[in-house]
Design a protein around this motif. Structure first.
Motif, PDB file in Angstrom:
ATOM      1  N   VAL A  82      38.205  38.716  35.756  1.00  0.00           N
ATOM      2  CA  VAL A  82      37.153  39.379  35.258  1.00  0.00           C
ATOM      3  C   VAL A  82      37.830  40.375  34.153  1.00  0.00           C
ATOM      4  N   LYS A  83      36.855  40.379  33.041  1.00  0.00           N
ATOM      5  CA  LYS A  83      37.330  41.101  31.762  1.00  0.00           C
ATOM      6  C   LYS A  83      36.258  42.133  31.610  1.00  0.00           C
ATOM      7  N   GLU A  84      36.509  43.685  31.884  1.00  0.00           N
ATOM      8  CA  GLU A  84      35.174  44.434  31.912  1.00  0.00           C
ATOM      9  C   GLU A  84      34.891  44.514  30.256  1.00  0.00           C
ATOM     10  N   GLY A  85      33.657  45.004  30.310  1.00  0.00           N
ATOM     11  CA  GLY A  85      33.306  45.586  28.697  1.00  0.00           C
ATOM     12  C   GLY A  85      33.864  46.718  28.082  1.00  0.00           C
ATOM     13  N   THR A  86      33.535  47.036  27.020  1.00  0.00           N
ATOM     14  CA  THR A  86      34.119  48.010  26.128  1.00  0.00           C
ATOM     15  C   THR A  86      34.280  49.283  26.737  1.00  0.00           C
ATOM     16  N   LEU A  87      33.185  49.697  27.838  1.00  0.00           N
ATOM     17  CA  LEU A  87      33.402  50.903  28.544  1.00  0.00           C
ATOM     18  C   LEU A  87      34.263  51.013  29.630  1.00  0.00           C
ATOM     19  N   GLY A  88      35.146  50.210  29.750  1.00  0.00           N
ATOM     20  CA  GLY A  88      36.060  49.990  30.986  1.00  0.00           C
ATOM     21  C   GLY A  88      35.321  50.199  32.207  1.00  0.00           C
ATOM     22  N   ALA A  89      36.135  51.202  32.872  1.00  0.00           N
ATOM     23  CA  ALA A  89      35.528  51.299  34.607  1.00  0.00           C
ATOM     24  C   ALA A  89      34.117  51.500  34.696  1.00  0.00           C
ATOM     25  N   THR A  90      33.529  52.141  33.772  1.00  0.00           N
ATOM     26  CA  THR A  90      32.124  52.257  33.675  1.00  0.00           C
ATOM     27  C   THR A  90      31.130  51.080  33.155  1.00  0.00           C
ATOM     28  N   SER A  91      31.867  50.102  32.694  1.00  0.00           N
ATOM     29  CA  SER A  91      31.099  48.959  32.225  1.00  0.00           C
ATOM     30  C   SER A  91      30.330  48.233  33.256  1.00  0.00           C
ATOM     31  N   SER A  92      28.973  47.946  33.010  1.00  0.00           N
ATOM     32  CA  SER A  92      27.985  47.217  33.643  1.00  0.00           C
ATOM     33  C   SER A  92      28.035  45.634  33.595  1.00  0.00           C
ATOM     34  N   GLY A  93      28.903  45.295  32.463  1.00  0.00           N
ATOM     35  CA  GLY A  93      29.177  43.998  32.023  1.00  0.00           C
ATOM     36  C   GLY A  93      30.282  43.399  32.046  1.00  0.00           C
ATOM     37  N   PHE A  94      30.577  42.071  32.151  1.00  0.00           N
ATOM     38  CA  PHE A  94      31.870  41.473  31.880  1.00  0.00           C
ATOM     39  C   PHE A  94      31.961  40.108  31.629  1.00  0.00           C
ATOM     40  N   SER A  95      33.140  39.557  31.238  1.00  0.00           N
ATOM     41  CA  SER A  95      33.183  38.195  31.258  1.00  0.00           C
ATOM     42  C   SER A  95      34.249  37.653  32.305  1.00  0.00           C
ATOM     43  N   TRP A  96      34.239  36.558  32.588  1.00  0.00           N
ATOM     44  CA  TRP A  96      34.990  35.978  33.535  1.00  0.00           C
ATOM     45  C   TRP A  96      35.210  34.362  33.446  1.00  0.00           C
ATOM     46  N   ASP A  97      36.436  34.076  34.000  1.00  0.00           N
ATOM     47  CA  ASP A  97      36.662  32.637  34.103  1.00  0.00           C
ATOM     48  C   ASP A  97      37.601  32.363  35.175  1.00  0.00           C
ATOM     49  N   VAL A  98      37.872  31.188  35.563  1.00  0.00           N
ATOM     50  CA  VAL A  98      38.808  30.883  36.586  1.00  0.00           C
ATOM     51  C   VAL A  98      40.273  30.729  36.146  1.00  0.00           C
ATOM     52  N   TYR A  99      41.098  31.376  36.593  1.00  0.00           N
ATOM     53  CA  TYR A  99      42.600  31.594  36.174  1.00  0.00           C
ATOM     54  C   TYR A  99      43.290  30.211  36.754  1.00  0.00           C
ATOM     55  N   LEU A 100      43.111  29.917  38.089  1.00  0.00           N
ATOM     56  CA  LEU A 100      43.452  28.667  38.823  1.00  0.00           C
ATOM     57  C   LEU A 100      42.735  28.200  39.714  1.00  0.00           C
TER      58      LEU A 100
END
Length: 402
Positions: A209-227
């Motif tokens: 998971v990659k958090e949004g621009t607000l870091g820890a307080t971000s309500s949104g994220f992007s994701w993928d499957v590493y392996l």
């Protein structure tokens, strides 16, 4: 009330045995397998990431009310620091969307979906935390394939979660215990172990998971499957999506930790699906970033002849330079737990329950033990197998993994 006393993160001061242990109830009650802090930033809240180690359960994030102060890293009253950051904050649950985005949904009694949940009447916020799983149900969080360990990449700050396996993932679920595949848990297949058919997602995967621009307080994220865990010979289009070879294939990722010294991602397995070929193991990975791979569509046939198509997002394919099998454990053991010295020159790894498959009737006969480890490695011939911690160093005294 005994059942409500289980399922919490408990904090202890390993340097002071006189300090009372603290139960951190604000982090929710469920089958915690691990908890990891996000990268601390002065003046911003701390985030704690967690998984619920059960099939079709959830991934969580806790965000502290207090903001991080650098001086707290060396505070002498360590339990007081836990009081400061872990007793007050907000608990969130993850929802993974089909387009590679996601949301952290706050588990609050003020959320109408929770307050008016028909299946269970929440009394107050404490009830929400005690019954966090039900609150996750109420808000429609994504049911995952057994979220166990998690770890934060020391460079990118991205959060990695092991999803060990799920025998209850089905193309056409029957009953509430089963779930259909979705973008974050896209595979449903049959893996043969001898003559036994293992259905669902027997080999597991690692999501990040990659958090949004607000870091820890971000309500949104992007994701993928590493392996994706898989046998090297499994179908590339539907099972071995990460392109694993015989030198790096694995099943049921469980333990997960990043080296602060080298950035290596250590992956440990707790498997029963692939143990007809190899024992549990530890791998060394060098990950890229969320989004470094591609979108893949899996087509699952239904009984009526139609197809269920599921899009997912797969990280860059593994290569000989980015993923290696580092060690393989004794028969019947699980590889679990890892720590390193600050200079990265010594690695501590736990070998748990070797010889676990020994029949009760054979406990008195060492010749019939499923494993003799570590007695066959210098501990003393003929003695029962024991769990142990091993220490790994390099012959040249350098950092592990270099």
């Amino acid at each position: 009330n005994e059942m409500n006393g289980m399922g919490y993160i408990v904090e202890m001061d390993a340097y002071d045995k006189t300090r009372a242990i603290k139960k951190r109830t604000a982090l929710g009650r469920y089958a915690h397998e691990s908890a990891v802090f996000g990268k601390p930033v002065v003046g911003q809240p701390l985030a704690v990431y967690m998984g619920d180690d059960s099939r079709n359960e959830y991934i969580y994030k806790f965000v502290s009310t207090a903001v991080w102060a650098a001086a707290d890293a060396t505070a002498t009253d360590r339990i007081a620091m836990g009081d400061k950051y872990l007793d007050s904050g907000k608990l969130y649950v993850a929802k993974f969307n089909a387009d590679g985005s996601g949301q952290w949904i706050e588990l609050s009694i003020a959320n109408p979906a929770i307050a008016a949940y028909a299946a269970y009447k929440f009394a107050d916020q404490a009830d929400v935390l005690v019954n966090a799983r039900l609150a996750g149900d109420a808000v429609g969080a994504t049911r995952m394939d057994r979220p166990e360990w998690c770890s934060v990449h020391p460079g990118t700050g991205e959060i990695y979660f092991t999803l060990t396996n799920n025998s209850n993932r089905r193309v056409e679920p029957s009953g509430s215990s089963q779930s259909a595949p979705d973008a974050a848990n896209p595979r449903v297949y049959t893996d043969m172990k001898g003559t036994t058919a293992q259905a669902g997602n027997p080999n597991g995967h690692v999501i990040r998971v990659k958090e949004g621009t607000l870091g820890a307080t971000s309500s949104g994220f992007s994701w993928d499957v590493y392996l994706f865990g898989a046998e090297s010979g499994a179908a590339a289009a539907s099972v071995n999506l990460s392109g694993l070879t015989a030198d790096q294939d694995f099943s049921s990722p469980d333990g997960l930790a990043f080296s602060a010294s080298t950035g290596i991602c250590w992956i440990q397995t707790d498997d029963g699906a692939y143990t007809d070929v190899t024992n549990n193991m530890m791998l060394a990975g060098v990950p890229g970033r969320v989004g470094d791979g591609k979108k893949v569509t899996l087509n699952h046939p239904r009984a009526n002849g139609t197809t269920l198509s599921v899009d997912t997002y797969v990280g860059a394919a593994a290569t000989a330079d980015t993923l290696k099998r580092f060690l393989v454990g004794p028969v019947g053991s699980e590889i679990t737990g890892i720590a390193e010295t600050p200079d990265g020159k010594a690695l501590f790894v736990n070998i748990q329950h070797p010889g676990e498959g020994t029949a009760a009737a054979n406990v008195g006969d060492p010749a019939k033990y499923a494993s003799l480890w570590p007695s066959n490695a210098g501990y003393g011939a003929g003695k029962r197998p024991r769990s142990a911690t091993i220490v790994i160093t390099k012959n040249d005294g350098g950092r592990i993994g270099t």
